[in-house]
Write an enzyme that holds these catalytic residues in place. Structure first.
Site: not given
Ligand code: DX5
Ligand code: ZN
Length: 221
Positions: A8, A31, A33, A35, A64, A66, A135, A140, A173-175, A196
């Site tokens: 991402s 990826h 994002d 927003m 993606h 959002m 998710m 966010g 997606d996320g963590g 990250s």
């Molecule tokens: C969060 C995004 C993710 C984000 C994930 O809302 O949709 O794509 O970049 O970041 P990590 O992998 O650090 O959780």
């Molecule tokens: Zn994302």
């Protein structure tokens, strides 16, 4: 399917995007994002940056969105050349019509579900989508801790897809990191977003390969 890893760009340096892309040549998808300060409490980038990225790399873009009102805004991302465009079920007014519009424009169509959104009401829509994004954080921000509470929903999505013989990709997606990817693969995910974990690593490309190997081992057991 070999697990697909999507770094991402949210965790990359936005002032040096082309250089950051060059650090992840093993990525299956980039990826992106998007927003809008409305659907989520953060603002990132939009169509002009996506158009520049399409021109700057051969790696396909996984956008993606959002954003509010994806029915209005999502088609332009497909028309700009994104390989995959995912919008949120919570925001779309006519998800089936939008999925068809995206496919007609040459993109894969993805449907995203927030942690609190059940999968069952959308099961009959799977056939019109190429990917379901589950998710594993509230959308966010990057760098949030993985929500294990979402794993049962991921398993149910996998069961529904398999029972119906559907070739829909399941993305998380996320963590997602070297420590959490195993649980995701075991629960049935086959496409993994990592922000990250990849861009925070000393060698981002090696981290992608490590994530892919770990996921492949977990899904084969
Ligand atoms: C969060 C995004 C993710 C984000 C994930 O809302 O949709 O794509 O970049 O970041 P990590 O992998 O650090 O959780
Ligand atoms: Zn994302």
């Amino acid at each position: 399917m070999t697990p697909q890893i999507c770094p991402s760009l949210l965790s990359a340096d936005f002032a040096r995007l082309a250089d950051e892309v060059a650090r992840v040549p093993s990525a299956d998808w980039l990826h992106v994002d998007v927003m809008d300060y409305h659907f989520v409490p953060n603002l990132t980038l939009g169509l002009p940056v996506v158009e520049s990225l399409v021109a700057a790399t051969d790696i396909p873009l996984d956008c993606h969105l959002m954003i509010d009102d994806p029915d209005r805004w999502a088609p332009s991302y497909a028309e700009a050349g994104a390989g995959s465009v995912t919008f949120h079920a919570e925001a779309a007014k006519a998800p089936l019509r939008l999925a068809r519009t995206l496919r007609d424009a040459g993109a894969r169509a993805g449907l995203a579900l927030n942690p609190g959104t059940s999968v069952e009401p959308y099961a009959d829509l799977f056939i019109d989508f190429d990917m379901l994004l589950i998710m594993t954080v509230e959308p966010g921000f990057g760098g949030q801790p993985f929500l294990t509470e979402v794993l049962p929903k991921l398993r149910r999505a996998r069961e529904i897809a398999d029972a119906r013989g559907l070739d829909i990709w399941l993305q998380v997606d996320g963590g997602v990191s070297a420590t959490t990817i195993e649980q995701c693969a075991d629960a049935g995910a086959d496409v993994f977003v990592a922000g990250s974990a990849v861009f925070g690593a000393e060698d981002p490309d090696r981290m992608i390969q490590r994530l892919r190997t770990t996921a492949a081992q977990a899904s084969s057991t």
